[in-house]
Design a protein around this motif. Structure first.
Motif, PDB file in Angstrom:
ATOM      1  N   SER A 235       0.828  -1.198   0.000  1.00 36.65           N
ATOM      2  CA  SER A 235       0.000   0.000   0.000  1.00 36.65           C
ATOM      3  C   SER A 235       0.868   1.257   0.000  1.00 36.65           C
ATOM      4  O   SER A 235       0.564   2.238  -0.688  1.00 36.65           O
ATOM      5  N   LEU A 236       1.962   1.203   0.768  1.00 37.47           N
ATOM      6  CA  LEU A 236       2.871   2.345   0.834  1.00 37.47           C
ATOM      7  C   LEU A 236       3.508   2.607  -0.530  1.00 37.47           C
ATOM      8  O   LEU A 236       3.680   3.761  -0.933  1.00 37.47           O
ATOM      9  N   ASP A 237       3.826   1.552  -1.250  1.00 40.02           N
ATOM     10  CA  ASP A 237       4.410   1.695  -2.580  1.00 40.02           C
ATOM     11  C   ASP A 237       3.431   2.372  -3.536  1.00 40.02           C
ATOM     12  O   ASP A 237       3.819   3.215  -4.355  1.00 40.02           O
ATOM     13  N   VAL A 238       2.162   2.007  -3.434  1.00 41.25           N
ATOM     14  CA  VAL A 238       1.132   2.628  -4.270  1.00 41.25           C
ATOM     15  C   VAL A 238       1.019   4.123  -3.952  1.00 41.25           C
ATOM     16  O   VAL A 238       0.956   4.973  -4.856  1.00 41.25           O
ATOM     17  N   THR A 239       1.001   4.445  -2.659  1.00 39.54           N
ATOM     18  CA  THR A 239       0.918   5.853  -2.248  1.00 39.54           C
ATOM     19  C   THR A 239       2.138   6.628  -2.713  1.00 39.54           C
ATOM     20  O   THR A 239       2.035   7.778  -3.166  1.00 39.54           O
ATOM     21  N   GLU A 240       3.303   5.999  -2.609  1.00 38.35           N
ATOM     22  CA  GLU A 240       4.537   6.658  -3.054  1.00 38.35           C
ATOM     23  C   GLU A 240       4.478   6.949  -4.551  1.00 38.35           C
ATOM     24  O   GLU A 240       4.919   8.018  -5.000  1.00 38.35           O
ATOM     25  N   SER A 241       3.934   6.030  -5.326  1.00 39.30           N
ATOM     26  CA  SER A 241       3.805   6.241  -6.774  1.00 39.30           C
ATOM     27  C   SER A 241       2.901   7.436  -7.074  1.00 39.30           C
ATOM     28  O   SER A 241       3.185   8.241  -7.977  1.00 39.30           O
ATOM     29  N   ARG A 242       1.814   7.578  -6.311  1.00 38.85           N
ATOM     30  CA  ARG A 242       0.925   8.736  -6.472  1.00 38.85           C
ATOM     31  C   ARG A 242       1.670  10.023  -6.150  1.00 38.85           C
ATOM     32  O   ARG A 242       1.537  11.024  -6.853  1.00 38.85           O
ATOM     33  N   LEU A 243       2.470   9.972  -5.081  1.00 37.38           N
ATOM     34  CA  LEU A 243       3.215  11.162  -4.667  1.00 37.38           C
ATOM     35  C   LEU A 243       4.258  11.539  -5.717  1.00 37.38           C
ATOM     36  O   LEU A 243       4.502  12.727  -5.963  1.00 37.38           O
ATOM     37  N   GLN A 244       4.865  10.545  -6.357  1.00 37.59           N
ATOM     38  CA  GLN A 244       5.871  10.818  -7.386  1.00 37.59           C
ATOM     39  C   GLN A 244       5.255  11.487  -8.609  1.00 37.59           C
ATOM     40  O   GLN A 244       5.910  12.273  -9.298  1.00 37.59           O
ATOM     41  N   LYS A 245       3.992  11.175  -8.897  1.00 37.45           N
ATOM     42  CA  LYS A 245       3.307  11.831 -10.012  1.00 37.45           C
ATOM     43  C   LYS A 245       3.020  13.293  -9.676  1.00 37.45           C
ATOM     44  O   LYS A 245       3.079  14.173 -10.547  1.00 37.45           O
ATOM     45  N   VAL A 247       4.747  15.075  -7.314  1.00 38.94           N
ATOM     46  CA  VAL A 247       6.040  15.741  -7.123  1.00 38.94           C
ATOM     47  C   VAL A 247       7.107  14.878  -7.810  1.00 38.94           C
ATOM     48  O   VAL A 247       7.663  13.956  -7.210  1.00 38.94           O
ATOM     49  N   PRO A 248       7.408  15.141  -9.061  1.00 38.45           N
ATOM     50  CA  PRO A 248       8.354  14.306  -9.812  1.00 38.45           C
ATOM     51  C   PRO A 248       9.722  14.158  -9.135  1.00 38.45           C
ATOM     52  O   PRO A 248      10.383  13.130  -9.295  1.00 38.45           O
ATOM     53  N   GLY A 249      10.119  15.160  -8.373  1.00 33.53           N
ATOM     54  CA  GLY A 249      11.405  15.090  -7.689  1.00 33.53           C
ATOM     55  C   GLY A 249      11.502  13.937  -6.705  1.00 33.53           C
ATOM     56  O   GLY A 249      12.603  13.483  -6.365  1.00 33.53           O
ATOM     57  N   MET A 250      10.357  13.421  -6.247  1.00 30.32           N
ATOM     58  CA  MET A 250      10.346  12.286  -5.320  1.00 30.32           C
ATOM     59  C   MET A 250      10.848  11.013  -5.986  1.00 30.32           C
ATOM     60  O   MET A 250      11.324  10.093  -5.325  1.00 30.32           O
ATOM     61  N   ALA A 251      10.745  10.953  -7.327  1.00 33.31           N
ATOM     62  CA  ALA A 251      11.176   9.747  -8.042  1.00 33.31           C
ATOM     63  C   ALA A 251      12.678   9.525  -7.925  1.00 33.31           C
ATOM     64  O   ALA A 251      13.163   8.394  -8.069  1.00 33.31           O
ATOM     65  N   ASP A 252      13.431  10.577  -7.641  1.00 41.89           N
ATOM     66  CA  ASP A 252      14.886  10.448  -7.478  1.00 41.89           C
ATOM     67  C   ASP A 252      15.237   9.696  -6.199  1.00 41.89           C
ATOM     68  O   ASP A 252      16.370   9.227  -6.046  1.00 41.89           O
ATOM     69  N   PHE A 253      14.275   9.596  -5.303  1.00 48.02           N
ATOM     70  CA  PHE A 253      14.518   8.935  -4.014  1.00 48.02           C
ATOM     71  C   PHE A 253      13.422   7.914  -3.742  1.00 48.02           C
ATOM     72  O   PHE A 253      12.759   7.930  -2.710  1.00 48.02           O
ATOM     73  N   ASP A 254      13.237   7.039  -4.722  1.00 49.60           N
ATOM     74  CA  ASP A 254      12.211   5.986  -4.642  1.00 49.60           C
ATOM     75  C   ASP A 254      12.501   5.100  -3.434  1.00 49.60           C
ATOM     76  O   ASP A 254      13.482   4.352  -3.433  1.00 49.60           O
ATOM     77  N   LEU A 255      11.668   5.188  -2.419  1.00 49.02           N
ATOM     78  CA  LEU A 255      11.950   4.495  -1.153  1.00 49.02           C
ATOM     79  C   LEU A 255      11.564   3.031  -1.188  1.00 49.02           C
ATOM     80  O   LEU A 255      12.370   2.149  -0.880  1.00 49.02           O
ATOM     81  N   VAL A 256      10.308   2.731  -1.530  1.00 41.75           N
ATOM     82  CA  VAL A 256       9.791   1.363  -1.472  1.00 41.75           C
ATOM     83  C   VAL A 256       9.794   0.745  -2.862  1.00 41.75           C
ATOM     84  O   VAL A 256       9.212   1.302  -3.797  1.00 41.75           O
ATOM     85  N   GLN A 257      10.465  -0.384  -2.998  1.00 44.54           N
ATOM     86  CA  GLN A 257      10.514  -1.090  -4.264  1.00 44.54           C
ATOM     87  C   GLN A 257      10.028  -2.507  -4.076  1.00 44.54           C
ATOM     88  O   GLN A 257      10.545  -3.239  -3.224  1.00 44.54           O
ATOM     89  N   ILE A 258       9.005  -2.891  -4.823  1.00 44.32           N
ATOM     90  CA  ILE A 258       8.451  -4.241  -4.762  1.00 44.32           C
ATOM     91  C   ILE A 258       9.063  -5.079  -5.875  1.00 44.32           C
ATOM     92  O   ILE A 258       8.978  -4.732  -7.050  1.00 44.32           O
ATOM     93  N   LYS A 259       9.726  -6.160  -5.487  1.00 46.10           N
ATOM     94  CA  LYS A 259      10.354  -7.052  -6.455  1.00 46.10           C
ATOM     95  C   LYS A 259       9.442  -8.251  -6.673  1.00 46.10           C
ATOM     96  O   LYS A 259       9.343  -9.128  -5.815  1.00 46.10           O
ATOM     97  N   SER A 260       8.755  -8.297  -7.798  1.00 43.52           N
ATOM     98  CA  SER A 260       7.810  -9.374  -8.075  1.00 43.52           C
ATOM     99  C   SER A 260       8.580 -10.659  -8.371  1.00 43.52           C
ATOM    100  O   SER A 260       9.570 -10.617  -9.090  1.00 43.52           O
TER     101      SER A 260
END
Length: 260
Positions: A235-245, A247-260
């Motif tokens: 859920s946090l990863d989904v929220t982070e993706s919304r935040l990156q859209k 504030v694009p600058g957040m994408a430089d510091f992608d915190l949560v990464q889900i490895k399928s």
């Protein structure tokens, strides 16, 4: 002497309960934290190489590279969701991780104190190594929590390989020093050495069982939280993706990464 050696070995085997601790994380999804996190009551900091890259104050003020990001109310709600998602998961994970190891370290000290009049220097050194390794990954203070960049699905490797190995080294390293101490006592006829060994053996058995029981309880607690962590982090990863859209600058510091 043989009884004492067997008892110390039994204590070392008891610490293998960290293996139970390990099997839990395999049930979680493959989640990685690509940056470190420092969490206090009012502030969340995403850190990289010792520098704060993203800061969230009071769950609603966002700073990137030290610059405040002006957001409208709807965008601020996304920041708040992201902040609360971190707070709902990470501090508890840090608490559970550090509590489990501190329990083991405390138990080792109890064992050795019951064996010898003084704590062997090798034990102090080894326990310092354990604490240092732990603090590099997880740290908890009176007013903050810290978690380092890492794969949360591989926490088991950290505990069962690095931490467990250091704990075993501490126990086995102390064994030699304890036997030397007992030998010196025997030579100088300080008390009845056989009675001391028998008493120590009994105490070791009791302490070993208590260690095993306590660590198993800790493992069960973690198991109960495993699926919850997975859901929260997804859920946090989904929220982070919304935040990156937003504030694009957040994408430089992608915190949560889900490895399928």
């Amino acid at each position: 002497m043989a009884l004492l050696s067997r008892s110390l070995l039994a204590a070392a085997i008891a610490f293998s309960s960290f293996s139970s601790y390990a099997s839990l994380e395999k049930k979680q999804c493959e989640v990685e934290l690509s940056h470190g996190l420092i969490i206090t009551d009012d502030v969340i900091r995403i850190v990289d190489k010792g520098q704060t890259r993203v800061q969230i104050n009071n769950n609603n003020q966002l700073f990137i590279r030290g610059y405040w990001v002006d957001l409208n109310p709807e965008e601020t709600k996304v920041v708040e969701q992201f902040s609360l998602g971190i707070r709902d998961t990470v501090p508890e994970l840090v608490e559970l991780a550090t509590d489990g190891v501190n329990l083991g370290l405390s138990a080792i000290e109890q064992v050795v104190e019951g064996m010898s009049d003084k704590e062997p220097e090798v034990l102090k050194t080894q326990l310092q190594y354990v604490e240092r390794a732990l603090m590099d990954k997880f740290k908890r203070g009176d007013d903050f929590f810290f978690i380092a960049p890492q794969s949360l699905s591989k926490i088991d490797d950290f505990f069962t390989k690095e931490i467990s190995q250091k704990i075993h080294s501490a126990v086995h390293g102390s064994l030699g020093a304890i036997l030397v101490s007992l030998g010196d006592a025997f030579k100088s006829r300080e008390g009845n050495i056989e009675d001391r060994i028998n008493d120590m053996g009994q105490r070791m058995d009791i302490i070993s069982k208590e260690i095993d029981k306590s660590l198993q309880k800790k493992a069960e607690q973690l198991e109960m939280k495993a699926s919850e962590y997975c859901e929260c982090l997804n859920s946090l990863d989904v929220t982070e993706s919304r935040l990156q859209k937003i504030v694009p600058g957040m994408a430089d510091f992608d915190l949560v990464q889900i490895k399928s």
